[in-house]
Design a protein around this motif. Structure first.
Motif, PDB file in Angstrom:
ATOM      1  N   ASP A   1     -19.051   5.689   2.225  1.00  0.00           N
ATOM      2  CA  ASP A   1     -18.607   4.169   2.523  1.00  0.00           C
ATOM      3  C   ASP A   1     -17.039   4.156   2.174  1.00  0.00           C
ATOM      4  N   ALA A   2     -16.241   3.389   2.747  1.00  0.00           N
ATOM      5  CA  ALA A   2     -14.943   2.907   2.503  1.00  0.00           C
ATOM      6  C   ALA A   2     -14.940   1.741   1.526  1.00  0.00           C
ATOM      7  N   LEU A   3     -13.993   1.693   0.955  1.00  0.00           N
ATOM      8  CA  LEU A   3     -13.876   0.573  -0.163  1.00  0.00           C
ATOM      9  C   LEU A   3     -13.412  -0.662   0.536  1.00  0.00           C
ATOM     10  N   ASP A   4     -14.163  -1.189   0.945  1.00  0.00           N
ATOM     11  CA  ASP A   4     -13.858  -2.609   1.866  1.00  0.00           C
ATOM     12  C   ASP A   4     -14.547  -3.719   1.140  1.00  0.00           C
ATOM     13  N   ILE A   5     -14.157  -4.839   1.719  1.00  0.00           N
ATOM     14  CA  ILE A   5     -14.569  -6.262   1.129  1.00  0.00           C
ATOM     15  C   ILE A   5     -16.153  -6.356   0.885  1.00  0.00           C
ATOM     16  N   ARG A   6     -16.924  -5.497   1.333  1.00  0.00           N
ATOM     17  CA  ARG A   6     -18.259  -5.788   1.326  1.00  0.00           C
ATOM     18  C   ARG A   6     -18.769  -5.211  -0.082  1.00  0.00           C
ATOM     19  N   VAL A   7     -17.927  -4.186  -0.819  1.00  0.00           N
ATOM     20  CA  VAL A   7     -18.421  -3.372  -2.021  1.00  0.00           C
ATOM     21  C   VAL A   7     -18.564  -4.365  -3.047  1.00  0.00           C
ATOM     22  N   PRO A   8     -19.256  -4.322  -3.717  1.00  0.00           N
ATOM     23  CA  PRO A   8     -19.374  -4.982  -5.224  1.00  0.00           C
ATOM     24  C   PRO A   8     -18.533  -4.055  -6.116  1.00  0.00           C
ATOM     25  N   LEU A   9     -18.062  -4.719  -7.069  1.00  0.00           N
ATOM     26  CA  LEU A   9     -17.065  -3.995  -7.929  1.00  0.00           C
ATOM     27  C   LEU A   9     -17.575  -4.405  -9.521  1.00  0.00           C
ATOM     28  N   THR A  10     -17.361  -3.450 -10.376  1.00  0.00           N
ATOM     29  CA  THR A  10     -17.668  -3.825 -11.885  1.00  0.00           C
ATOM     30  C   THR A  10     -16.194  -3.209 -12.648  1.00  0.00           C
TER      31      THR A  10
ATOM     32  N   ASP B   1      -9.400  -8.876   2.243  1.00  0.00           N
ATOM     33  CA  ASP B   1      -8.505  -7.671   2.206  1.00  0.00           C
ATOM     34  C   ASP B   1      -7.363  -7.531   1.882  1.00  0.00           C
ATOM     35  N   GLY B   2      -6.874  -6.474   1.108  1.00  0.00           N
ATOM     36  CA  GLY B   2      -5.351  -6.559   0.566  1.00  0.00           C
ATOM     37  C   GLY B   2      -5.425  -5.670  -0.786  1.00  0.00           C
ATOM     38  N   SER B   3      -4.230  -5.641  -1.210  1.00  0.00           N
ATOM     39  CA  SER B   3      -3.943  -4.955  -2.615  1.00  0.00           C
ATOM     40  C   SER B   3      -3.924  -5.851  -3.657  1.00  0.00           C
ATOM     41  N   TYR B   4      -4.684  -5.368  -4.981  1.00  0.00           N
ATOM     42  CA  TYR B   4      -4.811  -5.879  -6.106  1.00  0.00           C
ATOM     43  C   TYR B   4      -4.473  -5.134  -7.312  1.00  0.00           C
ATOM     44  N   TYR B   5      -4.159  -5.902  -8.510  1.00  0.00           N
ATOM     45  CA  TYR B   5      -4.159  -5.336  -9.665  1.00  0.00           C
ATOM     46  C   TYR B   5      -4.727  -6.100 -10.805  1.00  0.00           C
ATOM     47  N   ILE B   6      -5.261  -5.742 -11.882  1.00  0.00           N
ATOM     48  CA  ILE B   6      -6.014  -6.366 -12.889  1.00  0.00           C
ATOM     49  C   ILE B   6      -5.194  -6.323 -14.117  1.00  0.00           C
ATOM     50  N   THR B   7      -5.140  -7.412 -14.884  1.00  0.00           N
ATOM     51  CA  THR B   7      -4.734  -7.383 -16.227  1.00  0.00           C
ATOM     52  C   THR B   7      -5.746  -8.013 -17.214  1.00  0.00           C
TER      53      THR B   7
ATOM     54  N   ALA C   1       0.729  -1.224   0.074  1.00  0.00           N
ATOM     55  CA  ALA C   1      -0.048  -0.080  -0.083  1.00  0.00           C
ATOM     56  C   ALA C   1       0.878   1.311  -0.059  1.00  0.00           C
ATOM     57  N   ASN C   2       1.955   1.285   0.537  1.00  0.00           N
ATOM     58  CA  ASN C   2       2.969   2.203   0.761  1.00  0.00           C
ATOM     59  C   ASN C   2       3.602   2.713  -0.718  1.00  0.00           C
ATOM     60  N   THR C   3       3.807   1.437  -1.359  1.00  0.00           N
ATOM     61  CA  THR C   3       4.527   1.643  -2.791  1.00  0.00           C
ATOM     62  C   THR C   3       3.844   1.760  -3.894  1.00  0.00           C
ATOM     63  N   LYS C   4       2.403   1.419  -3.739  1.00  0.00           N
ATOM     64  CA  LYS C   4       1.648   1.249  -5.004  1.00  0.00           C
ATOM     65  C   LYS C   4       0.474   2.409  -4.835  1.00  0.00           C
ATOM     66  N   GLU C   5       0.176   3.176  -5.692  1.00  0.00           N
ATOM     67  CA  GLU C   5      -0.998   3.795  -5.773  1.00  0.00           C
ATOM     68  C   GLU C   5      -2.110   3.213  -6.709  1.00  0.00           C
ATOM     69  N   ALA C   6      -3.456   3.573  -6.161  1.00  0.00           N
ATOM     70  CA  ALA C   6      -4.385   2.961  -6.648  1.00  0.00           C
ATOM     71  C   ALA C   6      -4.754   3.925  -7.961  1.00  0.00           C
TER      72      ALA C   6
ATOM     73  N   PHE D   1      -6.237  -1.413  -7.085  1.00  0.00           N
ATOM     74  CA  PHE D   1      -7.229  -0.994  -5.995  1.00  0.00           C
ATOM     75  C   PHE D   1      -6.589  -1.588  -4.516  1.00  0.00           C
ATOM     76  N   ASP D   2      -7.330  -0.983  -3.489  1.00  0.00           N
ATOM     77  CA  ASP D   2      -7.013  -1.484  -2.225  1.00  0.00           C
ATOM     78  C   ASP D   2      -8.318  -1.682  -1.691  1.00  0.00           C
ATOM     79  N   LEU D   3      -8.414  -3.108  -0.876  1.00  0.00           N
ATOM     80  CA  LEU D   3      -9.723  -3.250  -0.183  1.00  0.00           C
ATOM     81  C   LEU D   3      -9.406  -3.524   1.289  1.00  0.00           C
ATOM     82  N   GLU D   4     -10.217  -2.587   1.916  1.00  0.00           N
ATOM     83  CA  GLU D   4     -10.026  -2.509   3.496  1.00  0.00           C
ATOM     84  C   GLU D   4     -10.829  -3.745   4.035  1.00  0.00           C
ATOM     85  N   ASP D   5     -10.655  -4.009   5.178  1.00  0.00           N
ATOM     86  CA  ASP D   5     -11.264  -5.207   6.011  1.00  0.00           C
ATOM     87  C   ASP D   5     -12.523  -4.653   6.633  1.00  0.00           C
ATOM     88  N   PHE D   6     -13.211  -5.732   6.725  1.00  0.00           N
ATOM     89  CA  PHE D   6     -14.653  -5.259   7.551  1.00  0.00           C
ATOM     90  C   PHE D   6     -14.893  -6.674   8.361  1.00  0.00           C
ATOM     91  N   ARG D   7     -15.003  -6.570   9.558  1.00  0.00           N
ATOM     92  CA  ARG D   7     -15.403  -7.659  10.445  1.00  0.00           C
ATOM     93  C   ARG D   7     -17.044  -7.748  10.922  1.00  0.00           C
TER      94      ARG D   7
END
Length: 325
Positions: free
Chosen positions: A200-209, A265-271, A161-166, A291-297
């Motif tokens: 809302d924060a971009l966390d694991i609950r949020v659907p993505l397209t 949760d974590g940092s991801y990239y798409i190809t 997260a420190n080295t990669k920008e969304a 993008f980065d996904l935040e945790d939610f418990r």
């Protein structure tokens, strides 16, 4: 300057050729390294065949190591360090010299040493997937100073997260400026979060397209698009193809829906891959979105790192069927 306190026998693999006498043969250097570690000749002989076999340099084991290539140096050095049973094994990024098969072999051996034999490995690397596979705790150094020490997954995620920008959207107005080649050029890629509320924060609950458009530069071609999602540690989370369509020259548009409560949760990239006839990649748009996904418990009160590449919300039933009297 500093100091280090050690309890146990140490072997290290820090630089190509370190610990080898260049005039001695590979076999003689095995005995030399074993003696330095305090092993007897009988102990070394009991491991000799295993070391030579693992190194893959059998045909050159009686050749002076000064005639070895850098890859042969690393093969033999790692085989010696891993098989002479040190309590502490220090491995730097010297493994990058070896070929892919040997790197895989080394990583497997390090896992065996640490997990089955209970020995300590100090592994220095920028390969996040290797660190995650081998280590259970990690230390992030920044300009010689300790930044974070803790669970390996937590440290890796913070480092990434420190080295990669969304990067959640890219657009090109003209094919001349767009990424691609003579077969396909991308006009737009976009990651659209479907928030329940704007704040809302971009966390694991949020659907993505994932939305994309590309210019198809060929006539009468069977085209599909493959979407691969990776963690920034290099692990492929999933790789899914679109339906195949018949295309003329022109603009092609598509989208892929990723449900909420699916990814961890974590940092991801798409190809994105533009594919012809389901077999030939016309163009690979690598790391086009990140993008980065935040945790939610929610009501869960355990706060350790959630294991697994995905974290799906599945139908799950539990009930009490009887009560003891």
């Amino acid at each position: 300057m500093g100091e280090i306190k050690v309890k146990g026998r140490i072997a290290s693999l820090l630089e190509v050729g370190t610990g080898f006498h260049q005039e001695l043969t590979g076999r003689e250097n095995i005995f030399l390294n074993g003696a330095i570690l305090g092993m007897t000749k009988r102990e070394i002989r009991s491991k000799l065949d295993e070391i030579i076999s693992f190194s893959g340099v059998e045909q050159h084991i009686d050749t002076p190591v000064k005639r070895y290539s850098s890859g042969m140096h690393v093969r033999l050095a790692f085989a010696v360090a891993a098989h002479l049973e040190p309590e502490i094994l220090i491995v730097d990024e010297v493994l990058a010299v070896g070929d892919a098969d040997f790197q895989k072999k080394c990583l497997g051996k390090m896992q065996e040493v640490s997990q089955q034999d209970g020995r300590t490995i100090l592994f220095v690397s920028h390969n996040m997937q290797a660190v995650k596979n081998i280590c259970n705790s990690a230390l992030w150094l920044n300009q010689g100073k300790l930044k974070i020490l803790g669970d390996v997954s937590i440290v890796i995620n913070k480092y990434i997260a420190n080295t990669k920008e969304a990067n959640m959207s890219q657009y090109w107005a003209s094919p001349n400026d767009a990424p691609g080649n003579r077969w396909a050029r991308f006009k737009q890629v976009e990651l659209v979060p479907h928030f329940a509320n704007p704040d809302d924060a971009l966390d694991i609950r949020v659907p993505l397209t994932v939305k994309f458009q590309f210019w198809n530069m060929q006539d009468k071609v069977q085209v599909s698009v493959e979407l691969a999602l990776f963690s920034y540690g290099g692990e492929c989370i999933f790789d899914v193809p679109s339906p195949v369509i018949s295309c003329q020259k022109g603009l092609v548009s598509g989208q892929c829906y990723i449900p909420g409560n699916f990814l961890n949760d974590g940092s991801y990239y798409i190809t994105l891959y533009v594919v012809k006839d389901t077999t030939t990649t016309l163009f690979a748009f690598e790391e086009c979105l990140s993008f980065d996904l935040e945790d939610f418990r929610g009501e869960i009160q355990w706060y350790g790192k959630w294991s697994g590449a995905v974290r799906p919300s599945l139908p799950f039933q539990i009930e009490q069927v009887n009560v003891f009297k």
